[in-house]
Design a protein around this motif. Structure first.
Motif, PDB file in Angstrom:
ATOM      1  N   PRO A 230       1.015  -1.256   0.150  1.00  0.00           N
ATOM      2  CA  PRO A 230       0.040  -0.093   0.154  1.00  0.00           C
ATOM      3  C   PRO A 230       0.867   1.245   0.125  1.00  0.00           C
ATOM      4  O   PRO A 230       0.464   2.275  -0.578  1.00  0.00           O
ATOM      5  CB  PRO A 230      -0.871  -0.101   1.122  1.00  0.00           C
ATOM      6  N   GLU A 231       2.068   1.321   0.609  1.00  0.00           N
ATOM      7  CA  GLU A 231       2.860   2.396   0.734  1.00  0.00           C
ATOM      8  C   GLU A 231       3.344   2.683  -0.674  1.00  0.00           C
ATOM      9  O   GLU A 231       3.430   3.964  -1.129  1.00  0.00           O
ATOM     10  CB  GLU A 231       4.056   2.092   1.565  1.00  0.00           C
ATOM     11  N   LEU A 232       3.867   1.660  -1.328  1.00  0.00           N
ATOM     12  CA  LEU A 232       4.185   2.150  -2.657  1.00  0.00           C
ATOM     13  C   LEU A 232       3.349   2.635  -3.655  1.00  0.00           C
ATOM     14  O   LEU A 232       3.376   3.603  -4.406  1.00  0.00           O
ATOM     15  CB  LEU A 232       4.965   0.892  -3.314  1.00  0.00           C
ATOM     16  N   LEU A 233       2.043   2.143  -3.568  1.00  0.00           N
ATOM     17  CA  LEU A 233       0.867   2.568  -4.503  1.00  0.00           C
ATOM     18  C   LEU A 233       0.202   3.709  -4.153  1.00  0.00           C
ATOM     19  O   LEU A 233      -0.183   4.617  -4.965  1.00  0.00           O
ATOM     20  CB  LEU A 233      -0.361   1.144  -4.608  1.00  0.00           C
ATOM     21  N   ALA A 234       0.182   4.302  -2.785  1.00  0.00           N
ATOM     22  CA  ALA A 234      -0.200   5.216  -2.330  1.00  0.00           C
ATOM     23  C   ALA A 234       0.687   6.237  -2.878  1.00  0.00           C
ATOM     24  O   ALA A 234       0.181   7.344  -3.499  1.00  0.00           O
ATOM     25  CB  ALA A 234      -0.187   5.266  -0.997  1.00  0.00           C
ATOM     26  N   ARG A 235       1.954   6.080  -2.882  1.00  0.00           N
ATOM     27  CA  ARG A 235       2.971   7.199  -3.375  1.00  0.00           C
ATOM     28  C   ARG A 235       2.700   7.509  -4.971  1.00  0.00           C
ATOM     29  O   ARG A 235       2.643   8.596  -5.232  1.00  0.00           O
ATOM     30  CB  ARG A 235       4.294   6.992  -3.199  1.00  0.00           C
ATOM     31  N   PHE A 236       2.582   6.165  -5.452  1.00  0.00           N
ATOM     32  CA  PHE A 236       2.392   6.401  -7.028  1.00  0.00           C
ATOM     33  C   PHE A 236       0.999   7.206  -7.515  1.00  0.00           C
ATOM     34  O   PHE A 236       0.878   7.999  -8.210  1.00  0.00           O
ATOM     35  CB  PHE A 236       2.265   5.023  -7.458  1.00  0.00           C
ATOM     36  N   TRP A 237      -0.011   6.494  -6.767  1.00  0.00           N
ATOM     37  CA  TRP A 237      -1.486   7.199  -7.331  1.00  0.00           C
ATOM     38  C   TRP A 237      -1.473   8.666  -6.753  1.00  0.00           C
ATOM     39  O   TRP A 237      -2.255   9.446  -7.231  1.00  0.00           O
ATOM     40  CB  TRP A 237      -2.367   6.193  -6.800  1.00  0.00           C
ATOM     41  N   CYS A 238      -0.866   9.042  -5.512  1.00  0.00           N
ATOM     42  CA  CYS A 238      -0.746  10.406  -5.248  1.00  0.00           C
ATOM     43  C   CYS A 238      -0.273  11.188  -6.120  1.00  0.00           C
ATOM     44  O   CYS A 238      -0.767  12.349  -6.458  1.00  0.00           O
ATOM     45  CB  CYS A 238      -0.277  10.626  -3.845  1.00  0.00           C
ATOM     46  N   GLU A 239       0.996  10.855  -6.588  1.00  0.00           N
ATOM     47  CA  GLU A 239       1.483  11.680  -7.506  1.00  0.00           C
ATOM     48  C   GLU A 239       0.805  11.736  -9.098  1.00  0.00           C
ATOM     49  O   GLU A 239       0.752  12.667  -9.715  1.00  0.00           O
ATOM     50  CB  GLU A 239       2.778  11.006  -8.087  1.00  0.00           C
TER      51      GLU A 239
ATOM     52  N   TYR B 203      -3.400  13.357  -5.435  1.00  0.00           N
ATOM     53  CA  TYR B 203      -4.267  13.028  -4.383  1.00  0.00           C
ATOM     54  C   TYR B 203      -3.122  13.212  -3.078  1.00  0.00           C
ATOM     55  O   TYR B 203      -2.082  13.358  -3.286  1.00  0.00           O
ATOM     56  CB  TYR B 203      -4.622  11.551  -4.377  1.00  0.00           C
ATOM     57  N   VAL B 204      -3.720  12.975  -1.847  1.00  0.00           N
ATOM     58  CA  VAL B 204      -3.297  13.356  -0.931  1.00  0.00           C
ATOM     59  C   VAL B 204      -3.583  11.755   0.152  1.00  0.00           C
ATOM     60  O   VAL B 204      -4.697  11.351  -0.049  1.00  0.00           O
ATOM     61  CB  VAL B 204      -3.258  14.452   0.197  1.00  0.00           C
ATOM     62  N   GLU B 205      -2.993  11.624   1.330  1.00  0.00           N
ATOM     63  CA  GLU B 205      -3.300  10.398   1.967  1.00  0.00           C
ATOM     64  C   GLU B 205      -4.211  11.096   2.854  1.00  0.00           C
ATOM     65  O   GLU B 205      -4.076  12.044   3.465  1.00  0.00           O
ATOM     66  CB  GLU B 205      -1.935  10.035   2.933  1.00  0.00           C
ATOM     67  N   LEU B 206      -5.261  10.305   3.164  1.00  0.00           N
ATOM     68  CA  LEU B 206      -6.450  10.851   4.062  1.00  0.00           C
ATOM     69  C   LEU B 206      -6.473  10.102   5.331  1.00  0.00           C
ATOM     70  O   LEU B 206      -6.862  10.558   6.226  1.00  0.00           O
ATOM     71  CB  LEU B 206      -7.878  10.673   3.370  1.00  0.00           C
TER      72      LEU B 206
END
Length: 127
Positions: free
Chosen positions: A15-24, A28-31
């Motif tokens: 999830p960390e890797l994909l959160a960084r990718f999809w936020c860029e 988006y931001v982490e909610l």
């Protein structure tokens, strides 16, 4: 009254890797983070707005990614398709072959875990 999509849930190994990718990719931001390791990302105004959030849910037994019944389509908002393709590739996306002919007006890509998504040609106005 109708329903609308409020969030998408993506089972993933990291999830960390994909959160960084999809936020860029989506600006988006982490909610939110849950104790189970799930990370919810979304637009800066948070859950419930016109754009859905994405919940990246950790799963140990995620099948190999590829062509699933559901995938994400994205459109650039502030640049043309070629410039956006270059940006996505620098972020870690890669070209994916799902049987396209090469004549399509979109690019088929995969995120860092291999989840297929398409970059469409049309440019959209940012919300």
């Amino acid at each position: 009254m109708a329903s609308r999509i409020s969030e998408l849930v993506l089972a993933c190994r990291d999830p960390e890797l994909l959160a960084r990718f999809w936020c860029e990719v989506l600006d988006y931001v982490e909610l939110d983070r849950e104790e189970d390791g799930s990370i919810e990302i979304g637009p800066r105004e948070g859950f419930g707005g016109p754009q859905p959030t994405i919940v990246l849910s950790p799963e140990d037994d995620v099948p190999d990614a590829g062509l699933f019944r559901l995938h994400i389509d994205i459109n650039a908002t502030d640049r043309d398709q070629d410039a956006e393709l270059e940006r996505l590739l620098k972020l870690g996306a890669r070209h994916a072959d799902v049987g396209q002919t090469g004549e399509e007006p979109w690019h088929v890509l995969a995120d860092p875990e291999g989840n297929v998504f398409c970059l469409l040609r049309r440019r959209l106005d940012p919300l």
